[in-house]
Design a protein around this motif. Structure first.
Motif, PDB file in Angstrom:
ATOM      1  N   SER A 175       0.954  -1.095  -0.041  1.00 21.56           N
ATOM      2  CA  SER A 175       0.163  -0.044   0.166  1.00 21.56           C
ATOM      3  C   SER A 175       0.979   1.339   0.097  1.00 21.56           C
ATOM      4  O   SER A 175       0.447   2.189  -0.701  1.00 21.56           O
ATOM      5  N   LEU A 176       1.912   1.454   0.862  1.00 22.96           N
ATOM      6  CA  LEU A 176       2.805   2.436   0.878  1.00 22.96           C
ATOM      7  C   LEU A 176       3.392   2.680  -0.518  1.00 22.96           C
ATOM      8  O   LEU A 176       3.744   3.934  -1.004  1.00 22.96           O
ATOM      9  N   ARG A 177       3.807   1.602  -1.247  1.00 21.17           N
ATOM     10  CA  ARG A 177       4.502   1.548  -2.566  1.00 21.17           C
ATOM     11  C   ARG A 177       3.646   2.120  -3.528  1.00 21.17           C
ATOM     12  O   ARG A 177       4.077   3.044  -4.335  1.00 21.17           O
ATOM     13  N   VAL A 178       2.410   2.002  -3.474  1.00 23.53           N
ATOM     14  CA  VAL A 178       1.471   2.331  -4.501  1.00 23.53           C
ATOM     15  C   VAL A 178       1.226   3.693  -4.220  1.00 23.53           C
ATOM     16  O   VAL A 178       1.143   4.657  -5.213  1.00 23.53           O
ATOM     17  N   ASP A 179       0.817   4.057  -2.874  1.00 26.61           N
ATOM     18  CA  ASP A 179       0.716   5.679  -2.479  1.00 26.61           C
ATOM     19  C   ASP A 179       2.009   6.501  -2.954  1.00 26.61           C
ATOM     20  O   ASP A 179       1.616   7.659  -3.578  1.00 26.61           O
ATOM     21  N   ARG A 180       3.290   5.847  -2.748  1.00 27.63           N
ATOM     22  CA  ARG A 180       4.410   6.591  -3.180  1.00 27.63           C
ATOM     23  C   ARG A 180       4.479   6.869  -4.667  1.00 27.63           C
ATOM     24  O   ARG A 180       4.716   7.834  -5.147  1.00 27.63           O
ATOM     25  N   ALA A 181       3.977   5.856  -5.266  1.00 27.19           N
ATOM     26  CA  ALA A 181       4.098   5.723  -6.973  1.00 27.19           C
ATOM     27  C   ALA A 181       2.953   7.022  -7.238  1.00 27.19           C
ATOM     28  O   ALA A 181       3.312   7.905  -7.997  1.00 27.19           O
ATOM     29  N   ARG A 182       2.071   7.004  -6.594  1.00 26.84           N
ATOM     30  CA  ARG A 182       0.810   7.902  -7.028  1.00 26.84           C
ATOM     31  C   ARG A 182       1.389   9.340  -6.616  1.00 26.84           C
ATOM     32  O   ARG A 182       1.027  10.264  -7.466  1.00 26.84           O
ATOM     33  N   VAL A 183       2.029   9.423  -5.612  1.00 27.62           N
ATOM     34  CA  VAL A 183       2.708  11.045  -5.336  1.00 27.62           C
ATOM     35  C   VAL A 183       3.690  11.161  -6.145  1.00 27.62           C
ATOM     36  O   VAL A 183       3.612  12.478  -6.582  1.00 27.62           O
ATOM     37  N   GLU A 184       4.662  10.485  -6.417  1.00 32.21           N
ATOM     38  CA  GLU A 184       5.451  10.835  -7.340  1.00 32.21           C
ATOM     39  C   GLU A 184       5.018  11.082  -8.901  1.00 32.21           C
ATOM     40  O   GLU A 184       5.261  12.089  -9.655  1.00 32.21           O
ATOM     41  N   HIS A 185       4.013  10.403  -9.308  1.00 31.29           N
ATOM     42  CA  HIS A 185       3.228  10.378 -10.535  1.00 31.29           C
ATOM     43  C   HIS A 185       2.733  12.039 -10.759  1.00 31.29           C
ATOM     44  O   HIS A 185       2.704  12.704 -11.468  1.00 31.29           O
ATOM     45  N   ALA A 186       1.904  12.239  -9.447  1.00 32.95           N
ATOM     46  CA  ALA A 186       1.104  13.655  -9.315  1.00 32.95           C
ATOM     47  C   ALA A 186       2.186  14.600  -9.468  1.00 32.95           C
ATOM     48  O   ALA A 186       2.011  15.765  -9.840  1.00 32.95           O
ATOM     49  N   GLY A 187       3.374  14.307  -8.550  1.00 29.81           N
ATOM     50  CA  GLY A 187       4.329  15.515  -8.528  1.00 29.81           C
ATOM     51  C   GLY A 187       5.029  15.783  -9.912  1.00 29.81           C
ATOM     52  O   GLY A 187       5.422  16.679 -10.451  1.00 29.81           O
ATOM     53  N   PHE A 188       5.398  14.641 -10.695  1.00 31.35           N
ATOM     54  CA  PHE A 188       5.867  14.782 -12.007  1.00 31.35           C
ATOM     55  C   PHE A 188       4.631  15.621 -12.842  1.00 31.35           C
ATOM     56  O   PHE A 188       4.612  16.510 -13.668  1.00 31.35           O
ATOM     57  N   LEU A 189       3.311  15.211 -12.943  1.00 32.39           N
ATOM     58  CA  LEU A 189       2.364  16.010 -13.682  1.00 32.39           C
ATOM     59  C   LEU A 189       2.446  17.475 -13.431  1.00 32.39           C
ATOM     60  O   LEU A 189       2.125  18.286 -14.132  1.00 32.39           O
ATOM     61  N   LEU A 190       2.347  17.648 -11.989  1.00 32.44           N
ATOM     62  CA  LEU A 190       2.450  19.044 -11.621  1.00 32.44           C
ATOM     63  C   LEU A 190       3.208  19.613 -12.026  1.00 32.44           C
ATOM     64  O   LEU A 190       3.473  20.758 -12.576  1.00 32.44           O
ATOM     65  N   THR A 191       4.661  19.274 -12.066  1.00 33.42           N
ATOM     66  CA  THR A 191       5.740  19.817 -12.403  1.00 33.42           C
ATOM     67  C   THR A 191       5.969  20.172 -14.017  1.00 33.42           C
ATOM     68  O   THR A 191       6.119  21.231 -14.539  1.00 33.42           O
ATOM     69  N   ALA A 192       5.340  19.156 -14.933  1.00 36.76           N
ATOM     70  CA  ALA A 192       5.155  19.285 -16.019  1.00 36.76           C
ATOM     71  C   ALA A 192       4.225  20.286 -16.461  1.00 36.76           C
ATOM     72  O   ALA A 192       4.469  21.076 -17.342  1.00 36.76           O
ATOM     73  N   GLY A 193       3.098  20.381 -15.571  1.00 38.96           N
ATOM     74  CA  GLY A 193       2.191  21.495 -15.962  1.00 38.96           C
ATOM     75  C   GLY A 193       2.703  22.928 -15.682  1.00 38.96           C
ATOM     76  O   GLY A 193       2.550  23.699 -16.671  1.00 38.96           O
ATOM     77  N   VAL A 194       3.473  23.069 -14.460  1.00 42.51           N
ATOM     78  CA  VAL A 194       3.902  24.342 -14.443  1.00 42.51           C
ATOM     79  C   VAL A 194       4.924  24.817 -15.196  1.00 42.51           C
ATOM     80  O   VAL A 194       4.808  26.017 -15.811  1.00 42.51           O
ATOM     81  N   MET A 195       5.916  23.569 -15.523  1.00 41.93           N
ATOM     82  CA  MET A 195       6.911  24.018 -16.854  1.00 41.93           C
ATOM     83  C   MET A 195       6.326  24.389 -18.082  1.00 41.93           C
ATOM     84  O   MET A 195       6.697  25.376 -18.722  1.00 41.93           O
ATOM     85  N   ALA A 196       5.247  23.694 -18.463  1.00 38.85           N
ATOM     86  CA  ALA A 196       4.604  23.927 -19.742  1.00 38.85           C
ATOM     87  C   ALA A 196       3.905  25.266 -19.606  1.00 38.85           C
ATOM     88  O   ALA A 196       4.021  26.019 -20.707  1.00 38.85           O
ATOM     89  N   TYR A 197       3.273  25.522 -18.731  1.00 40.19           N
ATOM     90  CA  TYR A 197       2.673  27.169 -18.467  1.00 40.19           C
ATOM     91  C   TYR A 197       3.817  27.950 -18.643  1.00 40.19           C
ATOM     92  O   TYR A 197       3.453  29.281 -19.201  1.00 40.19           O
ATOM     93  N   PHE A 198       4.814  27.926 -17.708  1.00 37.86           N
ATOM     94  CA  PHE A 198       5.887  28.918 -17.832  1.00 37.86           C
ATOM     95  C   PHE A 198       6.385  28.926 -19.327  1.00 37.86           C
ATOM     96  O   PHE A 198       6.754  30.157 -19.519  1.00 37.86           O
ATOM     97  N   PHE A 199       6.683  27.998 -19.823  1.00 41.84           N
ATOM     98  CA  PHE A 199       7.481  28.126 -21.247  1.00 41.84           C
ATOM     99  C   PHE A 199       6.388  28.902 -22.013  1.00 41.84           C
ATOM    100  O   PHE A 199       6.617  29.488 -23.000  1.00 41.84           O
ATOM    101  N   SER A 200       4.778  28.534 -22.037  1.00 39.39           N
ATOM    102  CA  SER A 200       3.982  28.917 -22.963  1.00 39.39           C
ATOM    103  C   SER A 200       3.916  30.594 -22.628  1.00 39.39           C
ATOM    104  O   SER A 200       3.843  31.454 -23.579  1.00 39.39           O
ATOM    105  N   GLN A 201       4.069  31.022 -21.486  1.00 43.83           N
ATOM    106  CA  GLN A 201       3.867  32.350 -20.889  1.00 43.83           C
ATOM    107  C   GLN A 201       5.234  33.228 -21.311  1.00 43.83           C
ATOM    108  O   GLN A 201       5.104  34.234 -21.964  1.00 43.83           O
ATOM    109  N   LEU A 202       6.281  32.355 -21.202  1.00 43.19           N
ATOM    110  CA  LEU A 202       7.600  33.294 -21.347  1.00 43.19           C
ATOM    111  C   LEU A 202       7.861  33.215 -22.970  1.00 43.19           C
ATOM    112  O   LEU A 202       8.404  34.453 -23.392  1.00 43.19           O
TER     113      LEU A 202
END
Length: 133
Positions: free
Chosen positions: A4-31
């Protein structure tokens, strides 16, 4: 419990990646839109009608998508008033976000480590900054 902890950690890592990718894509389009600004020879109306110079009008799919979104927006929400420039920026954001996801998947085929492929996929912004800003 450990599974259960491994699955939760994988979800948090994936969510963190999606959030980072979204922020960087937004930053690039604005820049990119902020630093390059509108090009007089490639006004959005010229891009939409296909009359911009060839150096700017090398793709027709994006103006077609923008025109489609605008026509759907005018029918569905006539008071909203989506501008072509705003839709171009949204399409650019979604394209860059999809590029990051696709690049991550491609890297995972070679690296076979999700965390490392996630970190390496962010390096695509180095290339984007040099080519488009």
């Amino acid at each position: 419990m450990a599974e259960s902890l491994r699955v939760d950690r994988a979800r948090v890592e994936h969510a963190g990646f999606l959030l980072t990718a979204g922020v960087m894509a937004y930053f690039f389009s604005q820049l990119r839109s902020g630093m390059t600004g509108p090009v007089d020879a490639a006004d959005t109306s010229l891009l939409m009608t296909g009359r911009a110079p060839t150096i700017y009008q090398y793709r027709t799919l994006i103006p077609w998508v923008v025109a489609l979104v605008q026509s759907i927006g005018e029918v569905s929400f006539p008071q909203n008033g989506l501008t072509a420039a705003g839709i171009f920026q949204i399409v650019e954001f979604l394209s860059i976000f999809a590029l990051i996801l696709a690049f991550r998947h491609y890297l995972y085929l070679v690296v076979r480590d999700r965390a490392l492929s996630s970190v390496l996929s962010i390096t695509v912004f180095c290339v984007l900054l040099f080519n488009f800003v």
